[in-house]
Design an enzyme around this catalytic site. Structure first.
Site, mmCIF file in Angstrom:
data_model
loop_
_atom_site.group_PDB
_atom_site.id
_atom_site.type_symbol
_atom_site.label_atom_id
_atom_site.label_comp_id
_atom_site.label_asym_id
_atom_site.label_seq_id
_atom_site.Cartn_x
_atom_site.Cartn_y
_atom_site.Cartn_z
ATOM 1 N N ASP A 133 0.868 -1.169 0.000
ATOM 2 C CA ASP A 133 0.000 0.000 0.000
ATOM 3 C C ASP A 133 0.918 1.237 0.000
ATOM 4 O O ASP A 133 2.118 1.120 0.270
ATOM 5 C CB ASP A 133 -0.865 -0.078 1.269
ATOM 6 C CG ASP A 133 -1.590 1.207 1.556
ATOM 7 O OD1 ASP A 133 -2.251 1.732 0.646
ATOM 8 O OD2 ASP A 133 -1.487 1.703 2.704
ATOM 9 N N ASP B 87 -0.075 5.162 1.045
ATOM 10 C CA ASP B 87 -0.246 6.110 2.165
ATOM 11 C C ASP B 87 -0.298 5.373 3.504
ATOM 12 O O ASP B 87 -1.076 4.433 3.677
ATOM 13 C CB ASP B 87 -1.542 6.905 1.985
ATOM 14 C CG ASP B 87 -1.483 7.823 0.784
ATOM 15 O OD1 ASP B 87 -1.155 8.999 0.957
ATOM 16 O OD2 ASP B 87 -1.743 7.342 -0.342
ATOM 17 N N ASP C 20 -1.913 -0.473 5.838
ATOM 18 C CA ASP C 20 -2.239 0.083 7.161
ATOM 19 C C ASP C 20 -3.715 0.315 7.397
ATOM 20 O O ASP C 20 -4.120 0.596 8.521
ATOM 21 C CB ASP C 20 -1.527 1.430 7.348
ATOM 22 C CG ASP C 20 -2.153 2.511 6.474
ATOM 23 O OD1 ASP C 20 -2.269 2.285 5.253
ATOM 24 O OD2 ASP C 20 -2.551 3.557 7.013
HETATM 25 MG MG LIG Z 1 -2.828 3.182 3.440
#
Ligand SMILES: [Mg+2]
Length: 290
Positions: free
Chosen positions: A46, A48, A229
């Site tokens: 991923d 960000d 995240d």
């Molecule tokens: Mg993310």
């Protein structure tokens, strides 16, 4: 924890666990079975909150040169794919490493080496609804200071990180009213953001499976490792049920389908470096070599 590991070192517990209860991926990297695995490691990242820290304005999420180097080095050892909610072109420009696979808009658009470029076709029919919803949101949220509408090709992000706490509910009301007016869209949630997306059966988990197909790898021949995240990454962690390694970035009590955790992007960078070293080690080529 009630769940048990099975025979494979990578087929770890499959039930939802709290992030804080998971083993640290840096400590456990040797036990993941990567060096000895007969299957080909494919790393999915991923962007960000995973490769960059979370920032107030999405445009400020810049990739650090050291992280770019870590990703670049790893990509010389195994296929690496970036899977992001951002537009494809945006995430490609931010990472800027040739030879990677890129999945933008949560995987609705995918690009890769050898001119691979594909869009999930059923999503294209929803572009007029997204255009109309964008106008409605701009109108409804215009009176809420700090609310921000970010249009991407296949989704609309409504950011409320900079909205005062007492008005977050008003942001969600506006999102819900927009969804009532424009059929065919659904609401997703991230960290202080709502996402309006085509209501089709597609997510980062489906994107992961589709990318493995593009690589002509299946779960029987590939060992997918996914690091992310946010809540949208949970679809990817669940897609690893057939065998794979899920690593959540963060801490706290939220439940996750991941197997391991890393605290922040700085630990992610160290993990990627260790992974590249592990893949470069002679032991991977010959199990008897020390
Ligand atoms: Mg993310």
């Amino acid at each position: 924890m009630r769940c048990m590991s099975t025979t494979s070192p990578v087929a770890a517990a499959r039930c939802a666990a709290r992030i804080s209860d998971l083993p640290c991926a840096l400590d456990a990297i040797g036990a993941m079975g990567i060096a000895a695995a007969a299957r080909a490691l494919v790393v999915f990242l991923d962007y960000d909150g995973t490769l960059t820290p979370i920032v107030s304005q999405p445009e400020d999420a810049i990739l650090a040169p050291e992280m770019r180097t870590a990703v670049e080095n790893l990509a010389t050892r195994c296929p690496v794919a970036i899977v992001s909610g951002r537009d494809l072109k945006d995430v490609q420009a931010r990472v800027g490493v040739a030879g990677l696979y890129y999945a933008g808009s949560h995987g609705f658009e995918i690009a890769g080496p050898a001119h691979l470029l594909a869009e999930y076709e059923p999503a294209q029919a929803y572009l007029p609804a997204l255009d109309a919803a964008e106008s409605t949101l701009e109108h409804l949220l215009g009176t809420i200071p700090g609310a921000r509408v970010e249009r991407k090709r296949f989704s609309i992000a409504v950011h409320y990180r900079n909205v005062e706490a007492g008005r977050a509910g008003a942001v969600e009301d506006s999102v819900d009213r927009t969804l009532e007016r424009h059929a065919g869209l659904r609401k997703g949630r991230g960290k202080r953001v709502f996402e309006l997306q085509p209501a089709v059966d597609w997510n980062k988990g489906r994107a992961l499976a589709w990318l493995l197909e593009q690589l002509q790898l299946e779960h029987s021949t590939a060992l997918p490792l996914y690091i992310g995240d946010d809540l949208t990454d949970e679809d990817a962690f669940r897609a690893l049920e057939a065998g794979g390694i899920g690593i959540v970035v963060g801490h706290g009590d939220r439940t996750t389908a991941a197997h391991y955790r890393l605290r922040d992007p700085e630990q992610v960078q160290r993990f990627l470096q260790r992974l590249a070293e592990l893949l470069a080690a002679p032991a991977r080529r010959s199990p008897r070599a020390r």
